[in-house]
Write an enzyme that holds these catalytic residues in place. Structure first.
Site, short mmCIF file in Angstrom:
data_model
loop_
_atom_site.label_atom_id
_atom_site.label_comp_id
_atom_site.label_asym_id
_atom_site.label_seq_id
_atom_site.Cartn_x
_atom_site.Cartn_y
_atom_site.Cartn_z
N CYS A 410 -38.68 6.63 -8.65
CA CYS A 410 -38.27 8.29 -8.49
C CYS A 410 -38.95 8.77 -7.32
O CYS A 410 -38.48 8.63 -6.17
CB CYS A 410 -38.16 8.75 -9.81
SG CYS A 410 -37.25 10.07 -10.11
N HIS A 540 -35.07 5.82 -13.06
CA HIS A 540 -36.35 5.06 -13.85
C HIS A 540 -35.90 4.17 -14.46
O HIS A 540 -35.60 3.94 -15.67
CB HIS A 540 -36.88 6.15 -14.91
CG HIS A 540 -37.60 7.29 -14.22
ND1 HIS A 540 -39.03 7.43 -13.98
CD2 HIS A 540 -37.01 8.37 -13.80
CE1 HIS A 540 -39.28 8.60 -13.47
NE2 HIS A 540 -38.04 9.19 -13.30
N GLU A 542 -37.85 1.66 -15.87
CA GLU A 542 -38.45 1.27 -16.81
C GLU A 542 -38.08 1.54 -18.32
O GLU A 542 -38.14 1.05 -19.36
CB GLU A 542 -39.96 2.15 -16.76
CG GLU A 542 -40.02 3.26 -16.97
CD GLU A 542 -39.76 4.25 -15.57
OE1 GLU A 542 -39.18 3.94 -14.80
OE2 GLU A 542 -40.17 5.41 -15.50
N1 GLN Z 1 -40.63 15.22 -8.48
C1 GLN Z 1 -39.67 14.45 -8.27
C2 GLN Z 1 -38.24 15.04 -8.06
O1 GLN Z 1 -38.20 16.01 -9.23
C3 GLN Z 1 -39.46 13.02 -8.58
C4 GLN Z 1 -39.42 13.08 -10.21
C5 GLN Z 1 -39.80 11.85 -10.95
O2 GLN Z 1 -40.40 11.15 -10.33
N2 GLN Z 1 -39.28 11.79 -11.95
O3 GLN Z 1 -37.17 14.80 -7.69
#
Ligand code: GLN
Length: 566
Positions: A410, A540, A542
């Site tokens: 992300c 994500h 994970e």
């Molecule tokens: N802050 C970034 C976004 O909102 C990444 C978010 C994250 O890593 N979950 O896109």
């Protein structure tokens, strides 16, 4: 009183209700999950509900550095991390309704009051809130969660917090009533407590457990099993003493002492007779499904036997609470087991890698870089806000230039994109709109706010949950890792995305977005060609990793870091 007739098909559901006392952080979630594993091992389909007595509707607006990670579900629910433990241990997919909070219960009751459902009545904690809690549990416990479409046979319910807290009292009362609603023979109460060790001879002290059980019984719940967290196995005389004071048989006092790894807990519980006592309590036959437990035992022993190390540098905000990255750690472990390596995570505070640190704290800077350089692989996990971003960009650059395996999750994908724009495309000052005060001033916005996201409401408004990502490039490592699938479904939680206007230029220079959403515009999976393993995902991965079924992007990182790639 006649039993209420539920407006849905009634199955005889068995419930194991896990409460806790003395202090939080005793591992109630792991205890509950391990009990779930034992119930699965007698052939039951097991689901779970986590109750969090806080007023937030969900964990989405809570800091992972205070409360641990926010676990994201398929349906986009942002939940307590214990739901992750349940998904991993029981191999189920839960929904947002499986995490019940005070916020959700009160919202539901207040909405109903406004609709006029209680016309003429005074709406009160008892019976309206307590009924809502019980209805909720009955409704949610029958939702199929194991992928078969069949309703579960048993539900493990964990009550967060400690018994006696003001905020958990409506839940304790609801659970007390619940045993009569569904029949005492269908419920097993398990209370998790602490047995501390004091004094020069290391005496195991029973008083805190005596008190918490007394309190629980005072609230009308008599535990069937008492699970005692302790450093060493409980001595027999301690079990006997607890049994005498807590109104249970000595065999129902279970020792939850420290074990070599988490997977040993169900095994240790089974050895102490937990499975048969629960089966007896809820009236199910303890038929022999030991194959399942045997596999579990093999995995647990295998983890103990891992020797050769693989070092992964985790570059993030490190505040001492490793629970903030719980699912990432688990996903790394699942993959490490698969490649037969003992996982060593080197935590690196990303601010320490920032060259501007050189002036203020040269020692931390040098130490952080030394650690990074010793790592076999680098991982930049998800995150929010601009603290430590420059250090993460430096880490991504180091990985890219030195052929060190890199996985960006992300934020980690966004960081790698920013680094690439700055240092390969020479777009000076390229950055994310998230990290600057006025996005309008940004000459090269490499990462931009997604148009559909709310700017006024923060709760539950990100791009959340499972989405399908088709691969748009066939010849790439990450697609092979996913078994050559045409598309993958993974869970999201973000507000920003790679700037669609820059995609062509970035790709021409070799950083490919090999998976994009169905519009073909939104970058989901990144891979740098001509690098041993440089991968990023906007989602994500994970959250869907399981023991025995590691998440492919993590497996790729661990294989590359162990020198085992293809
Ligand atoms: N802050 C970034 C976004 O909102 C990444 C978010 C994250 O890593 N979950 O896109």
């Amino acid at each position: 009183m006649p039993r209420k007739i539920a407006p849905y098909p009634v199955v005889i559901m068995k419930y194991v209700i896990v409460t806790g006392g003395v202090l939080s952080g005793l591992g109630k979630g792991i205890t509950a999950s391990s009990i779930g594993v034992l119930m699965k091992s007698v052939g039951m389909k097991v689901t779970s509900i986590k109750i969090d007595p806080y007023l937030n509707s969900d964990a989405g607006t809570m800091s992972p550095f205070e409360h641990g990670e926010v676990f994201v579900l398929d349906d986009g629910g942002e939940a307590d991390l214990d739901l992750g433990n349940y998904e991993r241990f029981l191999d189920v997919s839960l929904t947002r309704d499986h995490n019940l909070t005070t916020g959700k219960v009160y919202s539901a009751v207040i909405e109903r009051e406004r609709r006029g459902d209680y016309l003429g009545k005074t709406v009160q904690v008892i019976p309206h809130i307590t009924d809502e809690i019980q209805d909720w549990i009955e409704r949610v416990s029958i939702i199929p969660t194991n992928g078969s479409g069949d309703p579960p046979d048993a539900c493990v319910i964990e009550l967060g917090g400690t018994v006696g807290d003001i905020e958990s009292s409506p839940f304790v009362e609801a659970l007390r009533q619940f045993q009569f609603r569904v029949g005492r023979e269908n419920v097993c109460f398990v209370h998790v407590s602490l047995v501390p060790v004091m004094g020069p001879v290391g005496e195991q002290k029973t008083k805190p457990t005596q008190h918490t059980v007394k309190e629980l019984r005072g609230l009308g719940i008599t535990p069937d099993l008492i699970v005692c967290r302790s450093k060493d196995p409980l001595h027999d005389e301690v079990k006997e003493k607890l049994a005498a004071f807590c109104h249970v048989e000595p065999r129902a006092v279970i020792s939850a002492h420290d074990v070599s790894n988490l997977y040993q807990i169900p095994i240790s519980f089974e050895r102490q007779g937990v499975r048969s006592m629960i089966a007896e309590c809820i009236g199910v036959e303890e038929s022999d499904h030991d194959e399942y437990l045997e596999e579990w035992r093999e995995m647990a022993d295998r983890v103990d036997g891992l020797e050769e190390e693989v070092k992964i540098a985790m570059v993030g905000k490190y505040t001492g609470l490793s629970d903030s990255y719980l699912s990432v750690i688990k996903a790394l472990q699942h993959s490490a087991i698969e490649v037969d390596r003992k996982l060593v995570i080197d935590w690196i505070e990303s601010t320490d890698l920032d060259s501007s640190m050189l002036e203020s704290d040269e020692d931390s800077y040098n130490a952080a870089w030394e650690k990074l350089k010793l790592a076999d692989g680098i991982l930049v996990p998800g995150g929010f806000g601009n603290r430590g971003v420059e250090g993460k960009v430096e880490a991504a650059r180091y990985a890219r230039e030195n052929n060190v395996p890199y996985l960006g999750i992300c934020l980690g994908l966004q960081i790698a994109t920013i680094e690439f724009c700055r240092n390969v495309l020479n777009l000076e000052g390229a950055n994310s709109e998230e990290f600057v005060e006025d996005p309008g001033d940004l000459e090269h916005p490499a990462v931009v706010f997604m148009p559909e996201i709310s700017k006024t409401h923060m709760g539950g408004t990100m791009r959340l949950g499972a989405k399908i990502t088709p691969f748009v490039v066939d010849d790439c490592k990450i697609k092979r890792l996913y078994g050559g699938l045409d598309a993958v479904s993974e869970r999201h939680r973000h507000r920003y995305e790679v700037n669609p206007d820059l995609i062509d230029r970035i790709e021409e220079a070799g950083l490919m977005y090999v998976g994009k959403d169905d519009t073909g515009q939104r970058c989901e999976i990144m891979e740098l060609m001509d690098h041993p393993y440089f991968v990023g995902t906007q989602y994500h991965p994970e959250f869907k990793s399981r023991p025995g079924r590691p998440s492919p992007p993590f497996l790729g990182l661990l294989r590359a870091a162990s020198g085992l790639f293809e």
